[in-house]
Design an enzyme around this catalytic site. Sequence first.
Site, PDB file in Angstrom:
ATOM      1  N   THR A 123      36.296  42.703  41.226  1.00  9.57           N
ATOM      2  CA  THR A 123      36.124  42.364  42.640  1.00  9.57           C
ATOM      3  C   THR A 123      37.144  43.041  43.545  1.00  9.57           C
ATOM      4  O   THR A 123      36.788  43.629  44.573  1.00  9.57           O
ATOM      5  CB  THR A 123      36.189  40.842  42.813  1.00  9.57           C
ATOM      6  OG1 THR A 123      35.108  40.250  42.093  1.00  9.57           O
ATOM      7  CG2 THR A 123      36.096  40.451  44.284  1.00  9.57           C
TER       8      THR A 123
ATOM      9  N   ASP B 258      28.259  36.414  42.641  1.00  6.68           N
ATOM     10  CA  ASP B 258      29.214  36.636  41.551  1.00  6.68           C
ATOM     11  C   ASP B 258      29.428  35.373  40.748  1.00  6.68           C
ATOM     12  O   ASP B 258      29.417  35.393  39.510  1.00  6.68           O
ATOM     13  CB  ASP B 258      30.536  37.128  42.117  1.00  6.68           C
ATOM     14  CG  ASP B 258      31.523  37.529  41.028  1.00  6.68           C
ATOM     15  OD1 ASP B 258      31.211  38.462  40.261  1.00  6.68           O
ATOM     16  OD2 ASP B 258      32.600  36.906  40.937  1.00  6.68           O
TER      17      ASP B 258
END
Length: 554
Positions: A85, A298
């Site tokens: 990320t 996510d």
Amino acid sequence: MNRFTSLLALSFALVATPLAAQSAPPAPVAVSPETPPKLIVAISVDQFSADLFAEYRNHFTGGFARLLTGDVFPSGYQSHAATETCPGHSTILTGFRPAKTGIVANTWYNLKSPLADKQIYCAEDETIPGSTHEKYTVTDTHLLVPTLGERMKIANPQVRTVSVSGKDRSAVMMGGHKATLDEIWWWDGKAFVSYAGRKTPDIVTRTNAAVSARIAEAQPGFEVPDFCRSRDRAIPLGGGKTVGAGHFERDAGNRTKFRASPEFDNAILALAAGMVRDMKLGTGPATDIIDIGASATDYVGHTYGTEGAEMCINLANLDHSLGELFDQLDATGVDYLVVLTADHGGHDIPERNREHAMPGAVRTDATFSTKAINATVTGRLNLPGQVLFGDSGSGDIWIDPKLTAKQHAAVLAEALKVYRASPFVAAAFSGAEIAASPEPKGPPETWPLIMRAKASYNPAVSGDIVVALKPRVMPIPDPSKGYVATHGSFWDYDRRVPILFWRKGMVGFEQPLSVETVDIMPTLAAAIHLPVTAPLPDGRCLDLDGGAASTCPN
């Protein structure tokens, strides 16, 4: 059961200034490619892989469907190896790969740190005594390069820059350094927060109240769209745990389940839309920018995998919510340009992959942990204690700097030997090998593994060793507790993401050949006629004009 989450509409009723109380929006104007848009809306959908985009694009009817009428680059690349990320978000609005942004992972080790916790989070201020990578004060100091918003603000102080996300690392890495940000807000697990000392706008206070009220209510679950029904099947993972047939049922007050559900992105998008309306972004003398980190996908991927009913329901709801967001932006009358992409991709759990014609999909086992590899290396070299440090046995591995030069060389050689012999490993490189290798160039899908590693290798913070797992190897040995799937590999299912541009009046096209997320910043800069000065990015301007003309500078 709900068909779509209603939090976005609810939040507009609760948190946004009523339209009747606002001044009339400016009349829509004819849009010309030569005229800079008044607002840039940069959206990152965390873990939205190109594979998911391809799988669901024919089912989209809302916001994604609108974006499909613009310029579509289905093979965008987060071209580096560290497909996590923080590194991924650091590329989107800087134009630089992680090797230059300095953001080489979500966390890394600084074994010389005076802190007890030697693991450093990418947005952690480790100068604060007692800081840990899990309990930290957010900082932007690890980001070594400017973002688009920073460049805009430096060129014209009248520009307004806003960053809103479900994760602090997304908000910081896309928003940039706080001195140039008008507003930056992220979810801390309980509320949207910002840097200490910042005044809380009314829109944030009201959004937090609306979200808290929503979390306090139980969620009975979401209706399964017809196209999701074939995916609505439980997959056993051991210990009585299953995934694949969940519909986001949530007991009252459960913030963890809220975060891994479509409700979370609705809250993020509601706050972002409220910021646009309350701040009247796009109505000032300069082009403004808001970046939005939609984080739920996510958490859904980590918690349930990517090919069950959960992901299908989530993306159907996100499509609907993006449509509502764009409708709200349309209502302002502002000429806005959208770009949507992702920080990385992801792939499904091995258990379901094996059922779906991929018998080679496996999980690592206990023999592949950093602890186990360390024991093998130290046993062979007759060294005491821990000399290797790392998270999952793959990615970056650090060697104890307290070793003598001779011991360090021996550990490096032996660790490389052990890793390269593992049935889970495709390649292992020393830092010296990476440093001596060619700089990244050419289409990213053609890069050898060491070039992918180099794109996210910064010798000041990266490991002494970088380990690449083989394709379809999931570095979570036991899915019965905690996350069931993750990303972070060298492979295209984690590297390849969509890049979508849309603006009213745009004559769209689709380019299936590969581009990179580092191309987004210079492309947007060209669209607003902002010269890109030093430091010059790794990316290039993408011509958004489908005809003979060009939106890129000569």
